[in-house]
Structure formats: structure tokens, C-alpha cells
Write a protein that holds these residues in place. Sequence first.
Motif, PDB file in Angstrom:
ATOM      1  N   ILE A 184      -0.522   0.687   3.115  1.00 47.77           N
ATOM      2  CA  ILE A 184       0.334   1.846   2.817  1.00 47.77           C
ATOM      3  C   ILE A 184      -0.378   3.110   3.293  1.00 47.77           C
ATOM      4  CG2 ILE A 184       1.264   3.297   0.950  1.00 47.77           C
ATOM      5  CD1 ILE A 184       2.786   0.803   0.872  1.00 47.77           C
ATOM      6  N   ILE A 185       0.338   3.904   4.069  1.00 44.30           N
ATOM      7  CA  ILE A 185      -0.177   5.193   4.513  1.00 44.30           C
ATOM      8  C   ILE A 185       0.652   6.257   3.795  1.00 44.30           C
ATOM      9  CG2 ILE A 185      -0.649   6.698   6.498  1.00 44.30           C
ATOM     10  CD1 ILE A 185      -1.957   3.897   6.742  1.00 44.30           C
ATOM     11  N   ALA A 186       0.024   7.014   2.920  1.00 45.17           N
ATOM     12  CA  ALA A 186       0.738   8.055   2.167  1.00 45.17           C
ATOM     13  C   ALA A 186       0.613   9.376   2.916  1.00 45.17           C
ATOM     14  CB  ALA A 186       0.124   8.194   0.777  1.00 45.17           C
ATOM     15  N   VAL A 187       1.760   9.947   3.274  1.00 43.09           N
ATOM     16  CA  VAL A 187       1.727  11.235   3.974  1.00 43.09           C
ATOM     17  C   VAL A 187       2.494  12.259   3.135  1.00 43.09           C
ATOM     18  CG1 VAL A 187       2.257  12.495   6.100  1.00 43.09           C
ATOM     19  CG2 VAL A 187       1.646  10.079   6.228  1.00 43.09           C
ATOM     20  N   ASP A 188       1.771  13.183   2.554  1.00 42.58           N
ATOM     21  CA  ASP A 188       2.391  14.232   1.745  1.00 42.58           C
ATOM     22  C   ASP A 188       2.219  15.573   2.447  1.00 42.58           C
ATOM     23  OD1 ASP A 188       3.228  12.816  -0.700  1.00 42.58           O
ATOM     24  OD2 ASP A 188       1.094  12.348  -0.867  1.00 42.58           O
ATOM     25  N   GLY A 189       3.071  16.498   2.075  1.00 45.83           N
ATOM     26  CA  GLY A 189       2.928  17.836   2.647  1.00 45.83           C
ATOM     27  C   GLY A 189       4.182  18.648   2.392  1.00 45.83           C
ATOM     28  N   PRO A 190       4.077  19.951   2.624  1.00 41.11           N
ATOM     29  CA  PRO A 190       5.203  20.837   2.327  1.00 41.11           C
ATOM     30  C   PRO A 190       6.384  20.632   3.279  1.00 41.11           C
ATOM     31  CG  PRO A 190       3.478  22.042   3.446  1.00 41.11           C
ATOM     32  CD  PRO A 190       2.926  20.676   3.186  1.00 41.11           C
ATOM     33  N   SER A 191       7.521  21.174   2.861  1.00 40.49           N
ATOM     34  CA  SER A 191       8.734  21.108   3.693  1.00 40.49           C
ATOM     35  C   SER A 191       8.534  21.836   5.011  1.00 40.49           C
ATOM     36  CB  SER A 191       9.888  21.825   2.995  1.00 40.49           C
ATOM     37  OG  SER A 191      10.193  21.217   1.801  1.00 40.49           O
ATOM     38  N   GLY A 192       9.185  21.314   6.015  1.00 44.57           N
ATOM     39  CA  GLY A 192       9.261  22.055   7.279  1.00 44.57           C
ATOM     40  C   GLY A 192       7.986  22.058   8.098  1.00 44.57           C
ATOM     41  N   ALA A 193       7.033  21.178   7.749  1.00 46.69           N
ATOM     42  CA  ALA A 193       5.796  21.138   8.544  1.00 46.69           C
ATOM     43  C   ALA A 193       5.943  20.164   9.704  1.00 46.69           C
ATOM     44  CB  ALA A 193       4.610  20.766   7.669  1.00 46.69           C
ATOM     45  N   GLY A 194       7.066  19.457   9.731  1.00 46.63           N
ATOM     46  CA  GLY A 194       7.331  18.529  10.835  1.00 46.63           C
ATOM     47  C   GLY A 194       6.830  17.128  10.560  1.00 46.63           C
ATOM     48  N   LEU A 245      10.504  -0.427  -2.064  1.00 48.23           N
ATOM     49  CA  LEU A 245      10.817  -0.251  -0.642  1.00 48.23           C
ATOM     50  C   LEU A 245       9.548  -0.098   0.199  1.00 48.23           C
ATOM     51  CD1 LEU A 245      13.826   2.229  -0.924  1.00 48.23           C
ATOM     52  CD2 LEU A 245      13.942  -0.126  -0.119  1.00 48.23           C
ATOM     53  N   GLY A 246       8.491   0.437  -0.404  1.00 47.17           N
ATOM     54  CA  GLY A 246       7.276   0.697   0.362  1.00 47.17           C
ATOM     55  C   GLY A 246       6.378  -0.509   0.517  1.00 47.17           C
ATOM     56  N   HIS A 247       6.537  -1.477  -0.370  1.00 46.38           N
ATOM     57  CA  HIS A 247       5.580  -2.567  -0.399  1.00 46.38           C
ATOM     58  C   HIS A 247       5.882  -3.730   0.545  1.00 46.38           C
ATOM     59  CE1 HIS A 247       2.059  -2.058  -2.633  1.00 46.38           C
ATOM     60  NE2 HIS A 247       2.623  -1.744  -3.783  1.00 46.38           N
ATOM     61  N   CYS A 248       6.969  -3.620   1.338  1.00 39.28           N
ATOM     62  CA  CYS A 248       7.388  -4.777   2.144  1.00 39.28           C
ATOM     63  C   CYS A 248       6.353  -5.150   3.202  1.00 39.28           C
ATOM     64  CB  CYS A 248       8.694  -4.490   2.850  1.00 39.28           C
ATOM     65  SG  CYS A 248       9.874  -3.689   1.817  1.00 39.28           S
ATOM     66  N   GLN A 249       5.844  -4.189   3.924  1.00 35.55           N
ATOM     67  CA  GLN A 249       4.919  -4.474   5.037  1.00 35.55           C
ATOM     68  C   GLN A 249       4.101  -3.217   5.300  1.00 35.55           C
ATOM     69  OE1 GLN A 249       7.259  -4.809   8.687  1.00 35.55           O
ATOM     70  NE2 GLN A 249       9.075  -4.509   7.453  1.00 35.55           N
ATOM     71  N   ASN A 250       3.453  -3.138   6.450  1.00 30.57           N
ATOM     72  CA  ASN A 250       2.734  -1.906   6.783  1.00 30.57           C
ATOM     73  C   ASN A 250       3.730  -0.755   6.790  1.00 30.57           C
ATOM     74  OD1 ASN A 250       0.278  -3.122   7.130  1.00 30.57           O
ATOM     75  ND2 ASN A 250       0.513  -3.406   9.329  1.00 30.57           N
ATOM     76  N   THR A 251       3.484   0.228   5.972  1.00 29.58           N
ATOM     77  CA  THR A 251       4.493   1.276   5.826  1.00 29.58           C
ATOM     78  C   THR A 251       3.859   2.663   5.758  1.00 29.58           C
ATOM     79  OG1 THR A 251       5.847  -0.257   4.519  1.00 29.58           O
ATOM     80  CG2 THR A 251       6.467   2.045   4.408  1.00 29.58           C
ATOM     81  N   ILE A 252       4.478   3.604   6.455  1.00 34.50           N
ATOM     82  CA  ILE A 252       4.133   5.008   6.278  1.00 34.50           C
ATOM     83  C   ILE A 252       5.134   5.550   5.255  1.00 34.50           C
ATOM     84  CG2 ILE A 252       4.018   7.295   7.337  1.00 34.50           C
ATOM     85  CD1 ILE A 252       3.400   5.953  10.016  1.00 34.50           C
ATOM     86  N   VAL A 281       2.989   7.987  -6.521  1.00 33.56           N
ATOM     87  CA  VAL A 281       3.735   6.759  -6.172  1.00 33.56           C
ATOM     88  C   VAL A 281       2.797   5.657  -5.699  1.00 33.56           C
ATOM     89  CG1 VAL A 281       5.652   5.816  -4.826  1.00 33.56           C
ATOM     90  CG2 VAL A 281       5.715   8.205  -5.535  1.00 33.56           C
ATOM     91  N   PHE A 282       1.905   5.983  -4.767  1.00 31.11           N
ATOM     92  CA  PHE A 282       0.939   4.988  -4.271  1.00 31.11           C
ATOM     93  C   PHE A 282      -0.479   5.565  -4.343  1.00 31.11           C
ATOM     94  CE2 PHE A 282       4.783   3.438  -1.970  1.00 31.11           C
ATOM     95  CZ  PHE A 282       4.785   2.147  -2.466  1.00 31.11           C
ATOM     96  N   PRO A 283      -1.016   5.706  -5.565  1.00 32.79           N
ATOM     97  CA  PRO A 283      -2.359   6.301  -5.673  1.00 32.79           C
ATOM     98  C   PRO A 283      -3.440   5.438  -5.031  1.00 32.79           C
ATOM     99  CG  PRO A 283      -1.565   5.558  -7.828  1.00 32.79           C
ATOM    100  CD  PRO A 283      -0.423   5.406  -6.880  1.00 32.79           C
ATOM    101  N   ASP A 284      -3.119   4.140  -4.791  1.00 27.79           N
ATOM    102  CA  ASP A 284      -4.119   3.270  -4.159  1.00 27.79           C
ATOM    103  C   ASP A 284      -3.870   3.073  -2.665  1.00 27.79           C
ATOM    104  OD1 ASP A 284      -5.341   2.877  -6.589  1.00 27.79           O
ATOM    105  OD2 ASP A 284      -3.985   1.233  -7.121  1.00 27.79           O
ATOM    106  N   ALA A 285      -3.099   3.950  -2.080  1.00 31.11           N
ATOM    107  CA  ALA A 285      -2.802   3.821  -0.637  1.00 31.11           C
ATOM    108  C   ALA A 285      -4.096   3.730   0.167  1.00 31.11           C
ATOM    109  CB  ALA A 285      -1.996   5.047  -0.178  1.00 31.11           C
ATOM    110  N   GLU A 286      -4.054   2.939   1.244  1.00 26.97           N
ATOM    111  CA  GLU A 286      -5.250   2.753   2.077  1.00 26.97           C
ATOM    112  C   GLU A 286      -5.663   4.060   2.756  1.00 26.97           C
ATOM    113  OE1 GLU A 286      -2.979   0.521   1.685  1.00 26.97           O
ATOM    114  OE2 GLU A 286      -3.979  -1.424   1.501  1.00 26.97           O
ATOM    115  N   LEU A 287      -4.664   4.890   3.051  1.00 27.63           N
ATOM    116  CA  LEU A 287      -4.967   6.181   3.679  1.00 27.63           C
ATOM    117  C   LEU A 287      -4.021   7.227   3.106  1.00 27.63           C
ATOM    118  CD1 LEU A 287      -6.242   7.974   5.977  1.00 27.63           C
ATOM    119  CD2 LEU A 287      -4.392   7.172   7.453  1.00 27.63           C
TER     120      LEU A 287
END
Length: 217
Positions: free
Chosen positions: A2-12, A113-120, A130-136
Motif C-alpha cells: 500500500i502506498i499512501a499519498v496524502d496532500g492538500p487539494s489542487g496539488a495535482g 477496496l485498498g487491500h486487493c493488490q498493490n495499490t496507491i 486509514v492505512f497507518p501501516d502503509a509500506e510507503l
Amino acid sequence: MIIAVDGPSGAGKSTVCREVACRLNFSLLDTGAIYRCVALVALEKNVMDEDGCADIAKHLDIHFVADKKGQKVFIGDREVTREIRTFEVTQRVNQVSAMGKVRAQLLDIQRRLGHCQNTIVEGRDIGSVVFPDAELKVFYTATPEARARRREKEFLAKGEKIDFEAVVEQIRLRDETEFHRENSPLIQCDDAVVLDTSELDFEQSCQALMKLIQSKS
Ligand code: DC
């Protein structure tokens, strides 16, 4: 993975995550779309209160279908890909996503929905809640000015002009709400890698994210 990508709105981050998921053959989970679906149904049923919205979240039958152009979003059999991006839904989702009971109801759906396979998985509280143990964990950001410049470019491409200073101000206000709301505020986790894309173009942003992910594989 799991790759967790957080960030503000509108950053692309959505467009970059979509492209990187496609190139690396990862699944993509756009959690903002889930909140948007709750907001859409709430608008249609004229539900305003937190318990009512939480009930909609509890029974939300959402699924995503990948296609060449990205992802289609369905509630049951109904495709809502475009409808969840309207101005009205965008206005309402800010209220709906600040409701603690809604957030609690959506946890299971996101994890399933996130746990199915390699997921961003991209959103605001993925690495923290949601995924505090995400690999990245990546905190994807850009200055308000850089985000406004990107918006300006999009509008210019359509032949429209924007009031640059007003857009910077709107972005600042939205950041203020997302960083300071009571439930699951947007926070930069200590173990997240910060990816500041203010000076990067789209391809450079994709490369930077891909490099981080590949360093974990
Ligand atoms: O990323 P987006 O603009 O589609 O998100 C829509 C709304 O949902 C926005 O108000 C932020 C909120 N959101 C959230 O609170 N938590 C998430 N994990 C994803 C989105």
C-alpha cells in the motif's frame, strides 16, 4: 503493497497518482471519490444531518472500473464519474467529509477496496488513519502559488482567464479548513516522505513518485 499519498487539494496528486499507478501496474484508490459519492447521494436525497449522511455512507455500494481514460465510478449500476465532479457536489463534500460519523463508516470500505493488490491510495488521512501501516507514505504538496499557476494554465488552455490572487486566496482558505478540521485533519505524518512539487512539471512529479515507490519494491 500500500502506498499512501496524502496532500492538500489542487496539488495535482490525483493526476500524478493515476499516471504512476498505470505505469507501475498498481491499482489506484481515489478516496476523495468515495466522499464525493456520499455527497452526491446526500444532495439527491436532501439529507443534511450527520446521522443521515453516515447512513448513506454505511449503505454506499460503490465500485471503480478502470478504463483507458482513467477510472469510472459506479454507485450500484449507475455510473457517476462526471456527476461527482460538479460544483454542487464539490461544495457539499467539504461538509460531508468533515463529519466524524461519515468518516468512521467509510473506513471499512476504503480498507477493503485498498487491500486487493498493490495499490496507491490517495486522500487526506490515508497514512495517518486509514492505512497507518502503509509500506510507503508520501505527503504530496505544492505552494498555493504553484497550485494557482497550474489552475491558471488549465483555464488558459480553455481560453479562460482567472483572477490569480483570488485563486491563491481560495487555495489558502481551503488548506486552512483541511488542516484544521476536527475530524481527521490533513496532517503530515512523521514517517511520510514530503514531495514538494512546486518546481516540478507533471513528468518530473511522476518520476519523483515512481522513484519513491520503486525504492520500496
Ligand atoms: O480529493 P478530492 O477533492 O476529490 O476530495 C473530495 C473531498 O473529500 C475534499 O473535501 C477532501 C475530502 N477527503 C477527505 O476528507 N479524506 C479523504 N481521504 C479524501 C478526501
